[in-house]
Design an enzyme around this catalytic site. Structure first.
Site, short mmCIF file in Angstrom:
data_model
loop_
_atom_site.label_atom_id
_atom_site.label_comp_id
_atom_site.label_asym_id
_atom_site.label_seq_id
_atom_site.Cartn_x
_atom_site.Cartn_y
_atom_site.Cartn_z
N ALA A 288 0.87 -1.18 0.00
CA ALA A 288 0.00 0.00 0.00
C ALA A 288 0.90 1.23 0.00
O ALA A 288 2.06 1.16 0.43
CB ALA A 288 -0.88 -0.01 1.24
N GLY B 59 0.73 -4.94 1.06
CA GLY B 59 -0.45 -5.05 0.19
C GLY B 59 -0.18 -5.84 -1.09
O GLY B 59 -1.12 -6.36 -1.69
N GLU C 239 -0.53 -9.33 -0.08
CA GLU C 239 -1.95 -9.51 0.24
C GLU C 239 -2.82 -9.61 -1.02
O GLU C 239 -3.74 -10.43 -1.08
CB GLU C 239 -2.42 -8.34 1.13
CG GLU C 239 -1.81 -8.42 2.53
CD GLU C 239 -2.02 -7.14 3.34
OE1 GLU C 239 -1.65 -6.06 2.85
OE2 GLU C 239 -2.55 -7.24 4.45
N GLU D 88 4.70 -4.67 7.62
CA GLU D 88 3.91 -3.62 8.26
C GLU D 88 4.33 -3.29 9.69
O GLU D 88 4.34 -2.12 10.07
CB GLU D 88 2.42 -3.98 8.24
CG GLU D 88 1.76 -3.85 6.88
CD GLU D 88 1.88 -5.11 6.02
OE1 GLU D 88 2.64 -6.04 6.39
OE2 GLU D 88 1.17 -5.19 5.01
N1 CAA Z 1 4.53 3.12 -1.04
C1 CAA Z 1 4.88 4.25 -1.68
N2 CAA Z 1 5.99 4.35 -2.47
C2 CAA Z 1 6.75 3.25 -2.58
C3 CAA Z 1 6.44 2.03 -1.95
C4 CAA Z 1 5.26 1.98 -1.15
N3 CAA Z 1 4.84 0.87 -0.54
N4 CAA Z 1 7.40 1.13 -2.25
C5 CAA Z 1 8.28 1.76 -3.05
N5 CAA Z 1 7.89 3.04 -3.25
C6 CAA Z 1 8.57 4.07 -4.05
C7 CAA Z 1 9.78 4.64 -3.33
O1 CAA Z 1 9.40 5.65 -2.41
C8 CAA Z 1 10.59 5.18 -4.47
O2 CAA Z 1 10.03 6.42 -4.88
P1 CAA Z 1 11.00 7.65 -5.29
O3 CAA Z 1 11.73 7.16 -6.49
O4 CAA Z 1 10.04 8.76 -5.58
O5 CAA Z 1 11.88 7.89 -4.14
C9 CAA Z 1 10.31 4.19 -5.59
O6 CAA Z 1 9.12 3.49 -5.22
C10 CAA Z 1 11.41 3.15 -5.73
O7 CAA Z 1 11.61 2.55 -4.46
P2 CAA Z 1 13.07 2.42 -3.77
O8 CAA Z 1 13.96 3.54 -4.19
O9 CAA Z 1 12.86 2.22 -2.31
O10 CAA Z 1 13.56 1.07 -4.46
P3 CAA Z 1 14.59 0.02 -3.88
O11 CAA Z 1 14.91 -0.92 -4.98
O12 CAA Z 1 15.71 0.67 -3.17
O13 CAA Z 1 13.74 -0.80 -2.74
C11 CAA Z 1 11.84 -1.91 -1.86
C12 CAA Z 1 12.65 -1.56 -3.11
C13 CAA Z 1 12.66 -2.86 -0.97
C14 CAA Z 1 10.56 -2.62 -2.32
C15 CAA Z 1 11.49 -0.63 -1.09
O14 CAA Z 1 10.94 0.32 -2.00
C16 CAA Z 1 10.50 -0.82 0.02
O15 CAA Z 1 10.88 -1.33 1.06
N6 CAA Z 1 9.25 -0.43 -0.19
C17 CAA Z 1 8.23 -0.48 0.82
C18 CAA Z 1 7.73 -1.90 1.02
C19 CAA Z 1 6.73 -1.94 2.14
O16 CAA Z 1 7.04 -1.64 3.30
N7 CAA Z 1 5.50 -2.32 1.82
C20 CAA Z 1 4.41 -2.42 2.77
C21 CAA Z 1 3.61 -1.17 2.79
S1 CAA Z 1 2.46 -1.13 4.10
C22 CAA Z 1 1.12 -1.99 3.55
O17 CAA Z 1 1.12 -2.56 2.48
C23 CAA Z 1 -0.03 -1.96 4.49
C24 CAA Z 1 -1.16 -2.85 4.18
O18 CAA Z 1 -1.14 -4.01 4.44
C25 CAA Z 1 -2.39 -2.29 3.63
#
Ligand code: CAA
Length: 261
Positions: free
Chosen positions: A63, A108, A111, A131
Site C-alpha cells: 500500500a 499489500g 496480500e 507492516e
Molecule cells: N509506497 C509508496 N511508495 C513506494 C512504496 C510503497 N509501498 N514502495 C516503493 N515506493 C517508491 C519509493 O518511495 C521510491 O520512490 P521515489 O523514487 O520517488 O523515491 C520508488 O518506489 C522506488 O523505491 P526504492 O527507491 O525504495 O527502491 P529500492 O529498490 O531501493 O527498494 C523496496 C525496493 C525494498 C521494495 C522498497 O521500496 C521498500 O521497502 N518499499 C516499501 C515496502 C513496504 O514496506 N510495503 C508495505 C507497505 S504497508 C502496507 O502494504 C499496508 C497494508 O497491508 C495495507
C-alpha cells in the site's frame, strides 16, 4: 485509466498494475481503478484473468506509504476497507485469477496476490509483510489470508518478524505454486490461463465458488455447498457435450470449445 492496463487475449484477460515509478504501490486511485477494471471484464468472453505488475522489478510493493503516513484512525480504517473491498471482489470474482508475481510482493502486494486463486512467481520475487516495521498491522487481509494459506505458525513468524522471503522459500511454504525465470513467467501464466479457459466455464466457476465458500464453513455445510454446485452443472450444454464427447467411441472426433451455457 491512469494506473491499470487491461488486455484481452482471446478467452483470457491480463490486468497490469501500472505504477512502475512507485514499484506499483497501491494508492487510492490504483484501488479504485482496479475495482472498475474488474467491473469492466467481459465475462461472456473471458474465462480466466492474470494479475501482474508493470516492469521487471516489482509486482506490488505494498500500500502507498506516503498516502498512509498522515491518516487518522478513522481514515486508516477506511483505507483498509477500501483495499479489502477490492481484494474481496478479486477473491470472489466469478472466474479464476492467477497472480503472476514478477518481483516485490510486499505488504499489500503479498496480500493482493493472496486474494487471487493461484500464485506463480519469477525467481526475483520477494514476499513479506513488513507492516509492523512501519508501525501498523497488515491491513488488506494479510492477518487472515496468510495464516489460511501457509498455516498460523509460519504466518505469525512472517508477520511478527517483518522478514522478507525469497521465491524459493515462498515455494517451500506453499505461498506460490511455481517459480520461473522472469522471461518465462508471463508465458507460463498465459499457458495456465488458457488451460483453464478451455475447460467448461460453468464448471470452473462452480469449482471456485465451492472451494472458496466451503473453506469458510464446517465440512457438513461445505459438502452441501458442493452438492448444489455439482447439481447446478447438470442440464447445461457444456455438461451434455462434455459427457457425450467422452461416451462417443468415434476415435476421429475433435473436441469443440465449450460454449459457456
Ligand atoms: N509506497 C509508496 N511508495 C513506494 C512504496 C510503497 N509501498 N514502495 C516503493 N515506493 C517508491 C519509493 O518511495 C521510491 O520512490 P521515489 O523514487 O520517488 O523515491 C520508488 O518506489 C522506488 O523505491 P526504492 O527507491 O525504495 O527502491 P529500492 O529498490 O531501493 O527498494 C523496496 C525496493 C525494498 C521494495 C522498497 O521500496 C521498500 O521497502 N518499499 C516499501 C515496502 C513496504 O514496506 N510495503 C508495505 C507497505 S504497508 C502496507 O502494504 C499496508 C497494508 O497491508 C495495507
Amino acid at each position: 485509466m491512469e494506473f491499470i492496463l487491461y488486455e484481452q487475449k482471446g478467452a483470457i484477460g491480463i490486468l497490469t498494475i501500472n505504477r512502475e515509478k512507485a514499484l506499483n504501490a497501491l494508492n487510492s486511485t490504483v484501488l479504485e481503478e482496479l475495482s472498475t477494471a474488474l467491473d469492466n471484464v467481459n465475462l461472456d468472453e473471458v474465462r480466466c484473468l492474470i494479475l501482474t505488475g508493470a516492469g521487471q522489478k516489482s509486482f506490488v510493493a505494498g500500500a502507498d506509504i506516503g498516502e498512509m503516513s498522515t491518516l487518522t484512525k478513522a481514515e486508516g480504517e477506511a483505507f483498509g476497507k477500501k483495499g479489502n473491498d477490492v481484494f474481496r471482489k478479486l477473491e470472489t470474482f466469478p472466474i479464476p485469477v492467477i497472480a503472476a508475481i514478477n518481483g516485490f510482493a510486499l505488504g499489500g502486494g503479498c496480500e493482493i496476490s493472496m486474494s487471487c486463486d493461484i500464485r506463480i512467481c519469477s525467481e526475483n520475487a520477494v514476499f513479506g509483510q513488513p507492516e509492523v516495521g512501519l508501525g501498523i498491522t497488515p491491513g488488506f487481509g494479510g492477518t487472515q489470508r496468510l495464516a489460511r494459506l501457509v498455516g498460523a505458525g509460519m504466518a505469525k513468524q512472517m508477520i511478527y518478524t517483518a522478514r522478507n522471503i525469497k521465491a524459493d522459500e515462498a515455494l517451500r511454504i506453499g505461498l506460490v505454486n511455481a517459480v520461473y525465470p522472469q522471461e518465462e513467467l508471463m508465458p507460463a501464466a498465459e499457458k495456465m490461463a488458457n488451460g483453464i479457459a478451455k475447460n467448461a466455464p460453468i464448471a470452473v466457476r462452480n469449482c471456485k465458488k465451492a472451494i472458496n465458500e466451503g473453506l469458510d464453513v464446517d465440512m457438513d455445510q461445505a459438502i452441501v455447498i458442493e452438492e448444489k454446485l455439482f447439481g447446478d452443472c447438470f442440464e447445461t450444454e457444456d455438461q451434455k457435450y462434455g459427457m457425450a464427447f467422452f461416451l462417443d467411441k468415434n476415435k476421429e472426433k475433435v473436441k469443440e470449445p465449450f460454449k459457456n451455457c
